[in-house]
Write a protein that holds these residues in place. Structure first.
Motif, short mmCIF file in Angstrom:
data_model
loop_
_atom_site.label_atom_id
_atom_site.label_comp_id
_atom_site.label_asym_id
_atom_site.label_seq_id
_atom_site.Cartn_x
_atom_site.Cartn_y
_atom_site.Cartn_z
N LEU A 99 18.38 -38.85 36.65
CA LEU A 99 18.92 -40.21 36.62
C LEU A 99 17.99 -41.07 35.75
CD1 LEU A 99 21.24 -41.90 37.78
CD2 LEU A 99 19.73 -42.50 39.66
N PRO A 100 18.25 -41.13 34.44
CA PRO A 100 17.32 -41.78 33.52
C PRO A 100 16.90 -43.21 33.88
CG PRO A 100 18.99 -40.58 32.30
CD PRO A 100 19.38 -40.52 33.75
N PRO A 101 17.80 -44.10 34.31
CA PRO A 101 17.34 -45.44 34.66
C PRO A 101 16.33 -45.46 35.81
CG PRO A 101 19.68 -45.47 34.29
CD PRO A 101 19.27 -44.04 34.31
N ASP B 148 13.17 -52.58 28.93
CA ASP B 148 13.30 -51.14 28.80
C ASP B 148 14.31 -50.57 29.80
OD1 ASP B 148 11.58 -50.66 26.65
OD2 ASP B 148 9.83 -50.66 27.95
N PHE B 149 14.33 -51.11 31.00
CA PHE B 149 15.28 -50.67 32.01
C PHE B 149 16.71 -50.94 31.56
CE2 PHE B 149 17.87 -51.74 35.76
CZ PHE B 149 17.85 -50.51 36.41
N TRP B 150 16.97 -52.14 31.06
CA TRP B 150 18.33 -52.48 30.64
C TRP B 150 18.75 -51.72 29.40
CZ3 TRP B 150 21.04 -54.20 34.33
CH2 TRP B 150 20.47 -54.98 35.32
N ILE B 151 17.81 -51.49 28.49
CA ILE B 151 18.11 -50.66 27.32
C ILE B 151 18.51 -49.26 27.77
CG2 ILE B 151 17.09 -49.53 25.30
CD1 ILE B 151 15.46 -52.12 24.89
N ASN B 152 17.80 -48.74 28.75
CA ASN B 152 18.10 -47.40 29.23
C ASN B 152 19.45 -47.35 29.94
OD1 ASN B 152 17.77 -45.06 31.43
ND2 ASN B 152 16.59 -44.63 29.57
N ILE B 153 19.80 -48.39 30.66
CA ILE B 153 21.13 -48.45 31.30
C ILE B 153 22.21 -48.35 30.23
CG2 ILE B 153 22.74 -49.99 32.49
CD1 ILE B 153 20.90 -49.02 34.52
N ILE C 4 12.21 -40.57 28.89
CA ILE C 4 11.01 -39.75 28.72
C ILE C 4 10.05 -40.41 27.73
CG2 ILE C 4 10.17 -37.52 27.88
CD1 ILE C 4 12.60 -36.26 29.24
N TRP C 5 10.59 -41.04 26.71
CA TRP C 5 9.73 -41.75 25.73
C TRP C 5 9.00 -42.90 26.42
CZ3 TRP C 5 10.31 -46.74 23.52
CH2 TRP C 5 9.41 -47.01 22.48
N VAL C 6 9.70 -43.68 27.24
CA VAL C 6 9.06 -44.80 27.95
C VAL C 6 7.97 -44.28 28.89
CG1 VAL C 6 9.47 -46.58 29.70
CG2 VAL C 6 11.01 -46.38 27.77
#
Length: 52
Positions: A12-14, A26-31, A46-48
């Motif tokens: 679950l990436p977010p 970064d959280f919203w970009i990932n969403i 993974i980059w973050v």
């Protein structure tokens, strides 16, 4: 702890991003990336996690 974040980022990436940086840009970009495609969300998460 990074192993747990990376595993969370794969499933679950977010969640992986949230555990690393909290709710921020970064959280919203990932969403958004996860919404458009699961793989881009994983790569970004993974980059973050790796850059911190």
């Amino acid at each position: 702890m990074d192993l747990i974040r990376i595993l969370a980022a794969i499933f679950l990436p977010p969640l992986g991003v949230f555990l690393q940086v909290g709710i921020g840009k970064d959280f919203w970009i990932n969403i958004i990336l996860t919404f458009f495609g699961y793989i881009p969300g994983i790569v970004h998460a993974i980059w973050v996690i790796a850059k911190k």
